[in-house]
Scaffold this active site. Structure first.
Site, PDB file in Angstrom:
ATOM      1  N   ARG A 229       0.862  -1.175   0.000  1.00  0.00           N
ATOM      2  CA  ARG A 229       0.000   0.000   0.000  1.00  0.00           C
ATOM      3  C   ARG A 229       0.900   1.228   0.000  1.00  0.00           C
ATOM      4  O   ARG A 229       1.992   1.213   0.583  1.00  0.00           O
ATOM      5  CB  ARG A 229      -0.927   0.025   1.221  1.00  0.00           C
ATOM      6  CG  ARG A 229      -2.050  -1.015   1.188  1.00  0.00           C
ATOM      7  CD  ARG A 229      -3.091  -0.678   0.127  1.00  0.00           C
ATOM      8  NE  ARG A 229      -4.253  -1.560   0.182  1.00  0.00           N
ATOM      9  CZ  ARG A 229      -4.397  -2.668  -0.526  1.00  0.00           C
ATOM     10  NH1 ARG A 229      -3.399  -3.058  -1.334  1.00  0.00           N
ATOM     11  NH2 ARG A 229      -5.491  -3.398  -0.437  1.00  0.00           N
ATOM     12  N   GLU A 257      -2.732   8.466  -3.678  1.00  0.00           N
ATOM     13  CA  GLU A 257      -3.173   7.596  -4.772  1.00  0.00           C
ATOM     14  C   GLU A 257      -4.642   7.872  -5.067  1.00  0.00           C
ATOM     15  O   GLU A 257      -5.456   7.914  -4.136  1.00  0.00           O
ATOM     16  CB  GLU A 257      -2.993   6.131  -4.369  1.00  0.00           C
ATOM     17  CG  GLU A 257      -3.233   5.149  -5.490  1.00  0.00           C
ATOM     18  CD  GLU A 257      -2.998   3.702  -5.094  1.00  0.00           C
ATOM     19  OE1 GLU A 257      -3.930   2.889  -5.241  1.00  0.00           O
ATOM     20  OE2 GLU A 257      -1.881   3.394  -4.623  1.00  0.00           O
ATOM     21  N   HIS A 276      -1.476   0.836  -9.674  1.00  0.00           N
ATOM     22  CA  HIS A 276      -2.156  -0.100  -8.764  1.00  0.00           C
ATOM     23  C   HIS A 276      -2.882  -1.188  -9.562  1.00  0.00           C
ATOM     24  O   HIS A 276      -4.095  -1.348  -9.482  1.00  0.00           O
ATOM     25  CB  HIS A 276      -3.141   0.633  -7.849  1.00  0.00           C
ATOM     26  CG  HIS A 276      -3.468  -0.139  -6.606  1.00  0.00           C
ATOM     27  ND1 HIS A 276      -3.871   0.451  -5.429  1.00  0.00           N
ATOM     28  CD2 HIS A 276      -3.465  -1.485  -6.340  1.00  0.00           C
ATOM     29  CE1 HIS A 276      -4.096  -0.463  -4.498  1.00  0.00           C
ATOM     30  NE2 HIS A 276      -3.855  -1.649  -5.046  1.00  0.00           N
TER      31      HIS A 276
END
Length: 318
Positions: A229, A257, A276
């Site tokens: 993450r 993000e 991602h």
């Protein structure tokens, strides 16, 4: 059970083999709920949706018994767990994303070491960019976060003949491949690694795990790969190391993000960024459907569920 609802982010008629009994409702994060949330006993969290979307039903799930994510991490729903009644089981998607995430991890490592991004840019210019590049062979690799994804990464690493693979997790243990070191040994392992892979869940203990001190312990020229993450890495500290040219990085996740236009990470030297995409591949849908069939069959038949991370109202975690 016939009056109870199950909310699914995949249309129920597209998932074969769902057990009879519950009333299946399709909800993938739209503005309107598909039915009264108070009747939902099994909530499957929409996949790849913002946290605020995933959390919106939680305060209204007064009959909930299970919250099931389709992601390996549960950090996107943990902030709302306190609004649920005691006894609700939170389950993750262990078994769904290991292969795809491990594939991307090796892709990022190889593309970074071998300079694939440079070759693509050179191709756009019509330039033949020859020369020697680092290989993964004979490198020392450190995997930080040795759960099912970390193990899947090592499964694929070994074919590339690294000199050594070291493993770090929250707790010390032994595997068929060798020891898993506790986080307390991380400072002594970092200086030996040519490639450091972050595959750990995001928790209070791992937020900014890769801070200035962590990065300073990495050897000159080492590659940091983050498939965990974004907030596991301190972005400002990483930018400082990238700017000096001492480290390189390959990031499938960032903080913030999505990475906004104009953010310094886009222009930082020695960094490769993917948006991602570790989990969303052609492998996701069939594996997610298999997980849902199995979990719902267990739920309907009052059998133990898989992948239980925690149960609300208790202090125990699995």
């Amino acid at each position: 059970m016939t009056a109870a609802d199950v909310w699914l982010p995949i249309p129920p008629d597209e998932i074969g083999g769902l057990p009879e009994g519950p009333h299946y409702r399709f909800w993938d994060g739209g503005e309107d709920f598909p039915a009264d949330p108070a009747r939902c006993v099994f909530y499957v969290v929409p996949y790849m949706k913002p946290a605020e979307v995933c959390l919106r039903p939680l305060p209204h799930l007064s009959s909930a018994e299970v919250v099931q994510t389709l992601s390996a991490g549960v950090d996107n729903v943990l902030p709302g767990i306190g609004s649920l009644r005691p006894g609700v089981r939170l389950c993750n998607a262990r078994g769904v994303h290991e292969a795809s995430t491990a594939e991307l991890t090796l892709t990022l490592i190889l593309a970074s070491l071998r300079g694939v991004a440079d070759f693509v840019r050179a191709q756009d210019r019509g330039e033949w960019l020859a020369g020697f590049r680092p290989a993964l062979a004979d490198k020392n690799v450190l995997i930080v976060g040795y759960g099912s994804i970390g193990s899947a990464i090592e499964d694929r690493l070994v074919a590339f003949e690294p000199a050594r693979v070291a493993r770090v997790a929250r707790s010390e243990r032994t595997t068929a491949r060798g020891p898993v070191h506790p986080l307390t040994e991380l400072p002594s392992l970092l200086p030996e690694a040519d490639v450091v892979v972050l595959a750990t869940p995001l928790t209070d203990a791992t937020r900014h795990l890769a801070d200035a001190g962590f990065l300073a312990r990495m050897k000159d020229g080492a590659l940091l790969v983050n498939v965990a993450r974004g907030p596991v890495v301190d972005t400002e500290a990483l930018l400082a190391e990238l700017g000096s040219g001492r480290l390189t990085a390959a990031l499938d996740v960032t903080d913030p993000e999505p990475l906004p236009p104009g953010h310094p990470l886009w222009r930082a030297p020695g960094v490769l960024i993917s948006p991602h995409v570790g989990g969303p591949t052609s492998a996701f849908r069939p594996r997610a459907e298999r997980l849902l069939r199995d979990q719902l069959s267990r739920f309907v038949n009052h059998e133990p569920l898989r992948n239980v991370i925690l149960t609300t109202g208790t202090t125990s975690e699995v």
